[in-house]
Design a protein around this motif. Structure first.
Motif, PDB file in Angstrom:
ATOM      1  N   MET A   1       0.823  -1.250  -0.126  1.00  0.00           N
ATOM      2  CA  MET A   1       0.098   0.153   0.109  1.00  0.00           C
ATOM      3  C   MET A   1       0.787   1.351  -0.020  1.00  0.00           C
ATOM      4  N   ASP A   2       0.516   2.310  -0.891  1.00  0.00           N
ATOM      5  CA  ASP A   2       1.324   3.569  -0.962  1.00  0.00           C
ATOM      6  C   ASP A   2       0.993   4.539   0.042  1.00  0.00           C
ATOM      7  N   VAL A   3       1.789   4.883   0.851  1.00  0.00           N
ATOM      8  CA  VAL A   3       1.717   5.979   1.991  1.00  0.00           C
ATOM      9  C   VAL A   3       2.453   7.097   1.620  1.00  0.00           C
ATOM     10  N   SER A   4       1.715   8.291   1.465  1.00  0.00           N
ATOM     11  CA  SER A   4       2.559   9.709   1.639  1.00  0.00           C
ATOM     12  C   SER A   4       1.878  10.721   2.526  1.00  0.00           C
ATOM     13  N   PHE A   5       2.678  11.709   2.695  1.00  0.00           N
ATOM     14  CA  PHE A   5       2.235  12.583   3.899  1.00  0.00           C
ATOM     15  C   PHE A   5       2.779  13.981   3.471  1.00  0.00           C
ATOM     16  N   GLU A   6       1.712  14.905   3.278  1.00  0.00           N
ATOM     17  CA  GLU A   6       2.322  16.340   2.830  1.00  0.00           C
ATOM     18  C   GLU A   6       1.832  17.147   4.011  1.00  0.00           C
ATOM     19  N   VAL A   7       2.799  17.925   4.610  1.00  0.00           N
ATOM     20  CA  VAL A   7       2.529  18.872   5.559  1.00  0.00           C
ATOM     21  C   VAL A   7       2.027  20.060   4.877  1.00  0.00           C
ATOM     22  N   ARG A   8       0.920  20.855   5.197  1.00  0.00           N
ATOM     23  CA  ARG A   8       0.621  22.074   4.560  1.00  0.00           C
ATOM     24  C   ARG A   8       0.773  23.359   5.389  1.00  0.00           C
ATOM     25  N   HIS A   9       0.669  22.976   6.886  1.00  0.00           N
ATOM     26  CA  HIS A   9       0.970  23.939   7.749  1.00  0.00           C
ATOM     27  C   HIS A   9       1.453  23.803   9.039  1.00  0.00           C
ATOM     28  N   LYS A  10       2.274  24.293   9.723  1.00  0.00           N
ATOM     29  CA  LYS A  10       2.741  23.906  10.929  1.00  0.00           C
ATOM     30  C   LYS A  10       2.791  24.775  11.992  1.00  0.00           C
ATOM     31  N   ASP A  11       2.744  24.520  13.126  1.00  0.00           N
ATOM     32  CA  ASP A  11       2.702  25.491  14.323  1.00  0.00           C
ATOM     33  C   ASP A  11       3.270  24.445  15.604  1.00  0.00           C
ATOM     34  N   LEU A  12       4.358  24.932  16.434  1.00  0.00           N
ATOM     35  CA  LEU A  12       4.714  24.223  17.391  1.00  0.00           C
ATOM     36  C   LEU A  12       5.080  22.776  16.776  1.00  0.00           C
ATOM     37  N   LEU A  13       4.822  21.696  17.153  1.00  0.00           N
ATOM     38  CA  LEU A  13       5.150  20.409  16.392  1.00  0.00           C
ATOM     39  C   LEU A  13       3.960  19.836  15.800  1.00  0.00           C
ATOM     40  N   GLY A  14       2.850  20.745  15.749  1.00  0.00           N
ATOM     41  CA  GLY A  14       1.773  20.105  15.128  1.00  0.00           C
ATOM     42  C   GLY A  14       1.586  20.657  14.010  1.00  0.00           C
ATOM     43  N   ARG A  15       0.998  19.796  12.891  1.00  0.00           N
ATOM     44  CA  ARG A  15       0.936  20.226  11.555  1.00  0.00           C
ATOM     45  C   ARG A  15      -0.711  19.920  11.058  1.00  0.00           C
ATOM     46  N   VAL A  16      -0.642  20.723   9.929  1.00  0.00           N
ATOM     47  CA  VAL A  16      -2.193  20.277   9.179  1.00  0.00           C
ATOM     48  C   VAL A  16      -1.474  19.754   7.965  1.00  0.00           C
ATOM     49  N   GLY A  17      -2.001  18.809   7.649  1.00  0.00           N
ATOM     50  CA  GLY A  17      -1.434  18.036   6.430  1.00  0.00           C
ATOM     51  C   GLY A  17      -2.431  17.066   5.861  1.00  0.00           C
ATOM     52  N   ARG A  18      -2.097  16.349   4.905  1.00  0.00           N
ATOM     53  CA  ARG A  18      -2.727  15.415   4.016  1.00  0.00           C
ATOM     54  C   ARG A  18      -2.104  13.778   4.094  1.00  0.00           C
ATOM     55  N   LEU A  19      -2.734  12.827   4.608  1.00  0.00           N
ATOM     56  CA  LEU A  19      -1.943  11.635   4.690  1.00  0.00           C
ATOM     57  C   LEU A  19      -2.749  10.670   3.382  1.00  0.00           C
ATOM     58  N   ARG A  20      -2.059  10.276   2.542  1.00  0.00           N
ATOM     59  CA  ARG A  20      -2.582   9.539   1.503  1.00  0.00           C
ATOM     60  C   ARG A  20      -2.190   8.031   1.747  1.00  0.00           C
ATOM     61  N   VAL A  21      -3.238   7.261   1.695  1.00  0.00           N
ATOM     62  CA  VAL A  21      -3.074   5.871   2.019  1.00  0.00           C
ATOM     63  C   VAL A  21      -3.904   5.163   0.690  1.00  0.00           C
ATOM     64  N   GLY A  22      -3.138   4.576   0.015  1.00  0.00           N
ATOM     65  CA  GLY A  22      -3.688   4.018  -1.310  1.00  0.00           C
ATOM     66  C   GLY A  22      -4.262   5.390  -1.951  1.00  0.00           C
ATOM     67  N   GLU A  23      -5.726   5.060  -2.326  1.00  0.00           N
ATOM     68  CA  GLU A  23      -6.305   5.931  -3.170  1.00  0.00           C
ATOM     69  C   GLU A  23      -7.129   6.942  -2.308  1.00  0.00           C
ATOM     70  N   LYS A  24      -6.859   6.706  -0.949  1.00  0.00           N
ATOM     71  CA  LYS A  24      -7.871   7.620  -0.075  1.00  0.00           C
ATOM     72  C   LYS A  24      -6.935   8.708   0.561  1.00  0.00           C
ATOM     73  N   THR A  25      -7.659   9.774   1.052  1.00  0.00           N
ATOM     74  CA  THR A  25      -7.060  10.825   1.632  1.00  0.00           C
ATOM     75  C   THR A  25      -7.373  11.012   2.976  1.00  0.00           C
ATOM     76  N   VAL A  26      -6.575  11.466   3.997  1.00  0.00           N
ATOM     77  CA  VAL A  26      -7.147  11.915   5.373  1.00  0.00           C
ATOM     78  C   VAL A  26      -6.626  13.220   5.620  1.00  0.00           C
ATOM     79  N   GLU A  27      -7.432  13.996   6.033  1.00  0.00           N
ATOM     80  CA  GLU A  27      -6.798  15.572   6.474  1.00  0.00           C
ATOM     81  C   GLU A  27      -6.398  15.341   7.931  1.00  0.00           C
ATOM     82  N   THR A  28      -5.106  15.845   8.071  1.00  0.00           N
ATOM     83  CA  THR A  28      -4.903  15.702   9.438  1.00  0.00           C
ATOM     84  C   THR A  28      -4.372  16.997  10.045  1.00  0.00           C
ATOM     85  N   PRO A  29      -4.460  17.243  11.487  1.00  0.00           N
ATOM     86  CA  PRO A  29      -4.445  16.232  12.574  1.00  0.00           C
ATOM     87  C   PRO A  29      -5.995  15.524  12.285  1.00  0.00           C
ATOM     88  N   ALA A  30      -6.068  14.200  12.561  1.00  0.00           N
ATOM     89  CA  ALA A  30      -7.455  13.792  12.468  1.00  0.00           C
ATOM     90  C   ALA A  30      -7.738  13.124  13.879  1.00  0.00           C
TER      91      ALA A  30
END
Ligand SMILES: [Zn+2]
Length: 520
Positions: free
Chosen positions: A1-30
């Motif tokens: 399964m392909d997994v990738s993670f893209e960080v879009r915004h960060k603050d402290l050690l937190g980040r708003v990002g997109r986790l792709r798992v195969g064909e699906k995407t999850v907005e993070t933090p989730a």
């Protein structure tokens, strides 16, 4: 399964990002709601429709024991009727609760692959709160299980596999675990077994565990926290670097007639009004809620609790985007003394401070609210203080330093201001410095540089910090060797008596001539 993670915004050690798992995407933090596969109090599909929930977690061990054939035939998505990302926990927590599992790690892993789980956790041995020797044993067993599992699954498993980090409160064991997994090439990690810490409100060691894991991992890998519990913790766990966190609290609290709010919990019988406007609370009253039949009350309370969790998640994401996660932490820290203690611990942790500062953007969409000494620990303030320290005050070789109340710099025409200062000082050769903010002496050339003019603070903070600020001002001026210090007492004083106190201290400590000039 392909997994990738893209960080879009960060603050402290937190980040708003997109986790792709195969064909699906999850907005993070989730926030990942725990689904009981046998009876869903709020169906996963409803969570998606109502709250845009894109990921849920369910227990592979329970499925294996109770619905094995059906799960293998239908697949986990059809079984729980959810087309988002399904994560399966292996049953490690059941080991903690009920003793040993009646299946081998490899059996469970093959089952998780067989039911089409998107993200899967190998069978681990949660450490919990135990003595050192026992903790070492759980780490050894977990690592052995994971090695055996990954060997059988081979190089191209069907699921995205998560490395379960154990070790409990023992930092070196957490680090050892992570170092082992690194050699196996995991990109997803989960931190296990803080539930006993949660239920006993022991948030300080929990913060320490997350910090240890995140610092060891670096910022690359995705980190999931098992059992994040109450929504008042969401901002803290995100700030420390968790991208995903599951929780069953919405249902567990509902089962005990407990009504969640972002910063606490009410017992249903204590509520006179419902302090929320979710679809449940806007269509019923506290009394009606109390009088509902048990099953209906459970469902309705769970729905409200879930709504609070998703609302808090949105607030955390917004705070990361805006660069105000620290301010949200400050608010939530007041939810419970134990959380405040954990927050203070985080603020005082120097190894963490460096990482937080490195990851926090240099400028922000919004200004800073700085309230007290704890606010002074936030990365933007630390960074500003460090950069002031490296600024040479007498770089131009002036003999005269002019100290100006920062309030007087809030004018549009700075060249006119400089002319007025020159007239008053009767010289053009001076170094202009401002005072009266929690930053101490700020060169005039920096007042419009972030975060100086973007910091809002109560004057009482300057009063609280006065001894420290004055001794810093003296130290800096001594280093600079000015011959004359002119304090311009313009506009409203920082608070009554500040200038008088500063002038007296400078006269006592400096060899330079100290003059106070009022506006003519
Ligand atoms: Zn509500």
């Amino acid at each position: 399964m392909d997994v990738s993670f893209e960080v879009r915004h960060k603050d402290l050690l937190g980040r708003v990002g997109r986790l792709r798992v195969g064909e699906k995407t999850v907005e993070t933090p989730a926030f990942v709601p725990v689904i009981n596969p046998v009876s869903q109090v709020i169906p996963a599909r409803e969570m998606k429709e109502l709250f845009g929930c894109g990921i849920v977690i369910t227990n592979a061990y329970v499925l294996y024991r109770r619905l094995r054939q059906e799960a293998l035939e239908k697949g986990v998505h059809r079984l729980i009727d959810f087309d988002g990302v399904v994560m399966t926990d292996s049953g490690g927590y059941q080991v903690l609760q009920y003793g040993d599992v009646e299946a081998s790690p490899v059996d469970i892993a093959l089952f998780e692959e067989g039911i089409g789980s998107d993200i899967a956790v190998p069978l681990d041995k949660p450490t919990g709160l135990v003595r050192r020797g026992r903790a070492e044993k759980t780490v050894e067993e977990t690592l052995a299980n994971v090695r055996a599992t990954m060997r059988v699954l081979g190089p191209n498993p069907r699921c995205a596999w998560v490395a379960p980090v154990q070790g409990g409160v023992y930092r070196d064991l957490i680090e050892l675990c992570i170092d082992e997994y690194r050699t196996m090439g995991f990109s997803l990690y989960c931190l296990g077994s803080p539930t006993p810490l949660m239920t006993s409100y022991n948030y300080k060691p929990l913060a320490g565990m997350i910090t240890t894991a995140r610092l060891r991992l670096g910022v690359g890998p995705v980190l999931h926290l098992f059992g994040a519990g109450h929504p008042m913790l969401f901002s803290l766990v995100v700030a420390l670097g968790c991208d995903l966190f599951d929780s069953a609290s919405y249902a567990l609290f509902a089962l005990e007639d407990r009504y969640l709010v972002a910063d606490g919990t009410f017992r249903l019988e204590q509520l006179s009004a419902l302090p929320c406007s979710c679809r449940v609370c806007s269509s019923t009253t506290a009394r009606e809620l109390r009088e509902m039949p048990e099953q209906e009350r459970f469902r309705v309370l769970a729905l409200h609790n879930l709504s609070v969790c998703f609302e808090e998640l949105s607030l955390v994401r917004q705070a990361v985007w805006e660069g105000r996660l620290f301010e949200l932490l400050e608010k939530r820290a007041r939810s419970h003394p134990a959380l405040y203690e954990a927050f203070r611990h985080v603020c005082d942790d120097e190894r963490l401070a460096e990482a937080l500062t490195r990851q926090t953007p240099i400028s922000k969409r919004r200004g800073l609210f700085v309230y007290d000494r704890l606010s002074m620990r936030r990365p933007e303030v630390r960074r500003a203080l460090a950069s002031l320290e490296s600024f040479k005050l007498d770089a131009d070789g002036c003999d005269v330093a002019v100290l100006l109340n920062y309030r007087a710099t809030a004018v549009r025409n700075h060249s006119r201001l400089l002319e007025k200062v020159a007239e008053l000082v009767e010289s053009e050769d001076f170094e202009l410095l401002t005072y009266g903010t929690p930053y101490g002496l700020v060169p005039f050339s920096l007042v419009n540089v972030f975060p100086h003019s973007q910091t809002t603070f109560p004057p009482s903070l300057v009063r609280d910090l006065e001894p420290q600020l004055v001794s810093e001002i003296i130290r800096r001026l001594k280093q600079a060797r000015f011959k004359k210090i002119v304090i311009l007492d313009w506009g409203r004083d920082v608070y009554p008596g500040f200038v008088r106190g500063l002038a007296a201290a400078l006269r006592q400590e400096l060899e330079a001539e100290v003059v106070v000039l009022r506006r003519r």
